[in-house]
Design a protein around this motif. Structure first.
Motif, PDB file in Angstrom:
ATOM      1  N   TYR A  41      -2.905  26.675  11.742  1.00  0.00           N
ATOM      2  CA  TYR A  41      -2.531  25.628  10.790  1.00  0.00           C
ATOM      3  C   TYR A  41      -2.316  24.297  11.504  1.00  0.00           C
ATOM      4  O   TYR A  41      -2.795  23.247  11.047  1.00  0.00           O
ATOM      5  N   LEU A  42      -1.604  24.319  12.629  1.00  0.00           N
ATOM      6  CA  LEU A  42      -1.313  23.079  13.355  1.00  0.00           C
ATOM      7  C   LEU A  42      -2.588  22.464  13.933  1.00  0.00           C
ATOM      8  O   LEU A  42      -2.705  21.240  14.021  1.00  0.00           O
ATOM      9  N   THR A  43      -3.541  23.300  14.313  1.00  0.00           N
ATOM     10  CA  THR A  43      -4.827  22.793  14.793  1.00  0.00           C
ATOM     11  C   THR A  43      -5.546  22.039  13.676  1.00  0.00           C
ATOM     12  O   THR A  43      -6.101  20.956  13.896  1.00  0.00           O
ATOM     13  N   ALA A  44      -5.526  22.597  12.464  1.00  0.00           N
ATOM     14  CA  ALA A  44      -6.163  21.934  11.321  1.00  0.00           C
ATOM     15  C   ALA A  44      -5.502  20.581  11.044  1.00  0.00           C
ATOM     16  O   ALA A  44      -6.181  19.594  10.750  1.00  0.00           O
ATOM     17  N   VAL A  45      -4.176  20.527  11.144  1.00  0.00           N
ATOM     18  CA  VAL A  45      -3.452  19.267  10.947  1.00  0.00           C
ATOM     19  C   VAL A  45      -3.888  18.241  11.987  1.00  0.00           C
ATOM     20  O   VAL A  45      -4.190  17.090  11.661  1.00  0.00           O
ATOM     21  N   CYS A  46      -3.955  18.660  13.227  1.00  0.00           N
ATOM     22  CA  CYS A  46      -4.336  17.760  14.317  1.00  0.00           C
ATOM     23  C   CYS A  46      -5.763  17.261  14.144  1.00  0.00           C
ATOM     24  O   CYS A  46      -6.045  16.072  14.324  1.00  0.00           O
ATOM     25  N   TYR A  47      -6.674  18.144  13.766  1.00  0.00           N
ATOM     26  CA  TYR A  47      -8.078  17.766  13.590  1.00  0.00           C
ATOM     27  C   TYR A  47      -8.237  16.715  12.492  1.00  0.00           C
ATOM     28  O   TYR A  47      -9.133  15.873  12.558  1.00  0.00           O
ATOM     29  N   ARG A  48      -7.381  16.764  11.458  1.00  0.00           N
ATOM     30  CA  ARG A  48      -7.466  15.771  10.385  1.00  0.00           C
ATOM     31  C   ARG A  48      -7.277  14.354  10.914  1.00  0.00           C
ATOM     32  O   ARG A  48      -7.838  13.403  10.391  1.00  0.00           O
ATOM     33  N   TYR A  49      -6.477  14.231  11.949  1.00  0.00           N
ATOM     34  CA  TYR A  49      -6.184  12.910  12.502  1.00  0.00           C
ATOM     35  C   TYR A  49      -7.081  12.562  13.688  1.00  0.00           C
ATOM     36  O   TYR A  49      -7.553  11.433  13.815  1.00  0.00           O
ATOM     37  N   ILE A  50      -7.293  13.511  14.572  1.00  0.00           N
ATOM     38  CA  ILE A  50      -7.954  13.231  15.849  1.00  0.00           C
ATOM     39  C   ILE A  50      -9.416  13.639  15.850  1.00  0.00           C
ATOM     40  O   ILE A  50     -10.222  13.120  16.624  1.00  0.00           O
ATOM     41  N   GLU A  54     -11.647  17.055  22.625  1.00  0.00           N
ATOM     42  CA  GLU A  54     -10.813  17.491  23.738  1.00  0.00           C
ATOM     43  C   GLU A  54      -9.425  16.851  23.647  1.00  0.00           C
ATOM     44  O   GLU A  54      -8.431  17.456  24.053  1.00  0.00           O
ATOM     45  N   ASP A  55      -9.369  15.617  23.130  1.00  0.00           N
ATOM     46  CA  ASP A  55      -8.070  14.955  22.949  1.00  0.00           C
ATOM     47  C   ASP A  55      -7.169  15.786  22.045  1.00  0.00           C
ATOM     48  O   ASP A  55      -5.959  15.894  22.282  1.00  0.00           O
ATOM     49  N   ALA A  56      -7.747  16.365  20.993  1.00  0.00           N
ATOM     50  CA  ALA A  56      -6.958  17.180  20.068  1.00  0.00           C
ATOM     51  C   ALA A  56      -6.355  18.387  20.784  1.00  0.00           C
ATOM     52  O   ALA A  56      -5.193  18.751  20.547  1.00  0.00           O
ATOM     53  N   GLU A  93       2.821  13.009  17.009  1.00  0.00           N
ATOM     54  CA  GLU A  93       2.088  12.929  18.265  1.00  0.00           C
ATOM     55  C   GLU A  93       0.674  12.390  18.035  1.00  0.00           C
ATOM     56  O   GLU A  93       0.164  11.601  18.838  1.00  0.00           O
ATOM     57  N   CYS A  94       0.050  12.806  16.948  1.00  0.00           N
ATOM     58  CA  CYS A  94      -1.295  12.308  16.623  1.00  0.00           C
ATOM     59  C   CYS A  94      -1.269  10.810  16.347  1.00  0.00           C
ATOM     60  O   CYS A  94      -2.118  10.054  16.844  1.00  0.00           O
ATOM     61  N   LEU A  95      -0.291  10.357  15.565  1.00  0.00           N
ATOM     62  CA  LEU A  95      -0.193   8.934  15.251  1.00  0.00           C
ATOM     63  C   LEU A  95       0.112   8.116  16.497  1.00  0.00           C
ATOM     64  O   LEU A  95      -0.408   7.006  16.670  1.00  0.00           O
ATOM     65  N   SER A  96       0.948   8.660  17.376  1.00  0.00           N
ATOM     66  CA  SER A  96       1.255   7.971  18.628  1.00  0.00           C
ATOM     67  C   SER A  96      -0.007   7.816  19.467  1.00  0.00           C
ATOM     68  O   SER A  96      -0.264   6.746  20.046  1.00  0.00           O
ATOM     69  N   PHE A  97      -0.827   8.871  19.513  1.00  0.00           N
ATOM     70  CA  PHE A  97      -2.084   8.818  20.260  1.00  0.00           C
ATOM     71  C   PHE A  97      -3.026   7.783  19.653  1.00  0.00           C
ATOM     72  O   PHE A  97      -3.651   6.994  20.374  1.00  0.00           O
TER      73      PHE A  97
END
Length: 199
Positions: A41-50, A54-56, A93-97
Motif C-alpha cells: 500500500y505504501l509503495t502505491a502511495v509513493c508511486y502516485r507522487y514520485i 529508483e528515487d521512490a 517525505e514524497c512532498l519534501s523530495f
C-alpha cells in the motif's frame, strides 16, 4: 507472551497492538511483519507522487526507517489510524523530495507528447470501471510531476488548492490550473487505454 519465540508471530493472527508494542521493544521480526503488511500500500502511495523510479525506492526505505524510529511516540488506536499515520509519513517525505528536487517541474506546466489538452474529453463511470485500479494508477504515474502531485493531493488526499499551494510553494490558482489540465490529460489517457485494450 513472555518467552514466546518471535518466529511464532503470524501476520494473520497477531494483534496489531501487540505487534506495535513488540516493535517498540526492538523486536526485528515484528518490524518485518509490519513491513510485509503495509509495504504494498505504501509503495502505491509513493508511486502516485514520485512515479515508479529508483528515487521512490530510496524514499520508501527512508520512510520505513522513520516509521520504526518514530513508532515509540505512536499510540495505537486501530488499523486505520496506523495506516493513516504511516501514509502521512510517506506523503510528507514524497512532498519534501519534490520540493527539493522537482520544484521547476511543479512551477512549469509540462505536457506529454501525443496527449492533447482538450476540454471535449469526458469520462463516465463505465469508462472507469473498464480499467483495473492498477491500470488507472499506471496512467496517473505517467502524468508530469506537477500535474500528478496536484491531482493526488486534491483528489485522493482531499486537500484544497490553497493547502496544496502552501505545501508545494505555488499559488492556489496554479494548483487549480494544473489540476484542471491533469484531469483532461488523464481522461484522454484513459480513453486511449480503453480503445487500445479492446481493439
Amino acid at each position: 507472551m513472555a518467552g514466546e519465540s518471535p518466529d511464532n508471530i503470524s501476520k494473520t493472527s497477531l494483534n496489531k497492538n501487540i505487534l506495535i508494542e513488540r516493535i517498540k521493544k526492538g523486536d526485528n521480526k515484528a518490524a518485518e511483519i509490519l513491513y510485509r503488511c503495509h509495504i504494498g500500500y505504501l509503495t502505491a502511495v509513493c508511486y502516485r507522487y514520485i512515479g515508479k523510479t529508483e528515487d521512490a525506492k530510496d524514499i520508501l526505505q527512508d520512510c520505513f526507517i522513520k516509521i520504526l524510529t518514530s513508532i515509540k511516540q505512536f499510540e495505537y488506536k486501530g488499523e486505520d489510524a496506523l495506516r493513516s499515520w504511516m501514509t502521512r509519513i510517506v506523503v510528507n517525505e514524497c512532498l519534501s523530495f519534490i520540493r527539493k528536487n522537482k520544484s521547476q517541474e511543479i512551477l512549469v506546466s509540462y505536457d506529454i507528447p501525443g496527449v492533447p489538452i482538450k476540454d471535449d474529453v469526458h469520462l463516465d463511470d463505465s469508462d472507469i470501471d473498464t480499467l483495473t485500479p492498477e491500470e488507472i494508477q499506471s496512467l496517473i504515474i505517467k502524468l508530469p510531476t506537477g500535474y500528478r502531485t496536484v491531482l493526488t493531493l486534491f483528489l485522493l488526499e482531499g486537500k484544497s488548492h490553497k493547502e496544496i499551494g502552501e505545501l508545494l510553494g505555488i499559488a492556489a490558482t496554479s494548483s487549480a490550473s494544473q489540476y484542471h489540465r491533469a484531469k483532461i490529460m488523464l481522461a484522454y489517457m484513459i480513453k486511449k487505454k480503453i480503445k487500445d485494450k479492446f481493439k
